[in-house]
Design an enzyme around this catalytic site. Structure first.
Site, PDB file in Angstrom:
ATOM      1  N   HIS A 160       8.860  25.982  15.708  1.00  0.00           N
ATOM      2  CA  HIS A 160       8.807  27.446  15.846  1.00  0.00           C
ATOM      3  C   HIS A 160       8.865  27.779  17.339  1.00  0.00           C
ATOM      4  CE1 HIS A 160       6.546  28.330  11.800  1.00  0.00           C
ATOM      5  NE2 HIS A 160       7.782  28.768  11.708  1.00  0.00           N
ATOM      6  N   CYS A 253      -0.423  31.053  16.567  1.00  0.00           N
ATOM      7  CA  CYS A 253       0.022  31.069  15.168  1.00  0.00           C
ATOM      8  C   CYS A 253      -0.969  31.769  14.260  1.00  0.00           C
ATOM      9  CB  CYS A 253       0.174  29.646  14.629  1.00  0.00           C
ATOM     10  SG  CYS A 253       1.247  28.593  15.547  1.00  0.00           S
TER      11      CYS A 253
END
Ligand code: ARG
Length: 259
Positions: A160, A253
């Protein structure tokens, strides 16, 4: 500043969709709770206002609210998760956004929200290669009528964008260069002033930091990057996130800036 979080009630490593999720060492649930709580309290102490979304049994990764969607003002593109294991999360996030008066955009292109899409000022950077598909770049440009800078991710451990890139403001960012293709490295070097994170600290998730004005919340033991940040006038706050790293995530996150 409003931040969306989700309690780690059902958090666990139940499947493997990235190289960190090995299931060899089980998640210590009590430790995960207290690490999440420290992050929550630190954000509050820095003036962040936290909204909570109800966790759902059977969706262990819902705790990673960064992936819920990409927000700009009162518009949101809801995530369309690549892996079936996470696809059930989208409806809960979508409902939350609708209830909180966001204009909801949906896409059939794989796209994992603010985990792969980050603003530095008004410039939007979108990472693709592992989770989000590169076609999302053009799709966002069309739907939101704004330019997007595409960044190709090449290292599966940094799957990511928010695992290897962290804008600090409109001109400065942290990054782990080896996570990007050569072309994307050049692109970023031309656009921003970059503070490089070493491989060791990148693997401690140093880039996965929560930025609240001049305060940066980042995972424990990232001593080199802490010194660099402090030298640039930022205040740093370290949080232990060992249990979430077992799932391939850390501070950033676990949060989604919603305003
Ligand atoms: N286990 C989760 C996954 O593989 C971790 C997500 C981390 N989130 C992030 N924004 N980097 O999807």
């Amino acid at each position: 500043m409003n931040i969306l979080m989700c309690k780690p009630t059902f958090f666990d490593v139940d499947y493997q969709i990235n190289p960190w999720m090995r299931q060899e060492r089980p998640v210590n649930k009590a430790r995960a709770q207290s690490q999440w709580q420290s992050l929550y309290q630190t954000i509050q102490q820095l003036g962040g206002k936290i909204d909570l979304i109800e966790p759902q049994q059977g969706l262990p990764d819902m705790v990673f609210t960064a992936n819920a969607g990409l927000i700009h003002r009162k518009k949101v593109i809801v995530a369309n998760f690549k892996h079936p294991e996470r696809q059930g999360e989208s409806q809960y996030f979508k409902n939350w956004f609708a209830q909180n008066h966001f204009q909801v955009f949906e896409t059939d292109i794989p796209f994992e929200g603010a985990g792969d899409a980050l603003f530095a000022g008004e410039t939007l950077f979108v990472g693709h290669g592992f989770r989000s598909h590169h076609r999302i770049v053009h799709w966002i440009e069309e739907q939101w009528e704004r330019p997007v800078t595409a960044l190709e991710l090449v290292n599966p451990s940094f799957y990511h964008l928010d695992t290897c890139f962290c804008p600090l403001n409109s001109t400065n960012a942290l990054w782990y260069p080896a996570a990007f293709s050569k072309k994307s490295q050049q692109l970023l070097e031309n656009e921003l002033n970059l503070l490089s994170v070493s491989q060791k600290e990148a693997e401690l998730f140093a880039c996965n930091a929560v930025v609240i004005n001049r305060d940066v919340i980042l995972p424990k033991d990232c001593t080199k990057i802490i010194t660099l940040l402090e030298n640039q006038g930022f205040s740093t706050h370290s949080i232990s996130t060992t249990e979430f790293i077992l799932s391939g995530g850390s501070c950033k996150c676990l949060t989604l800036h919603t305003s």
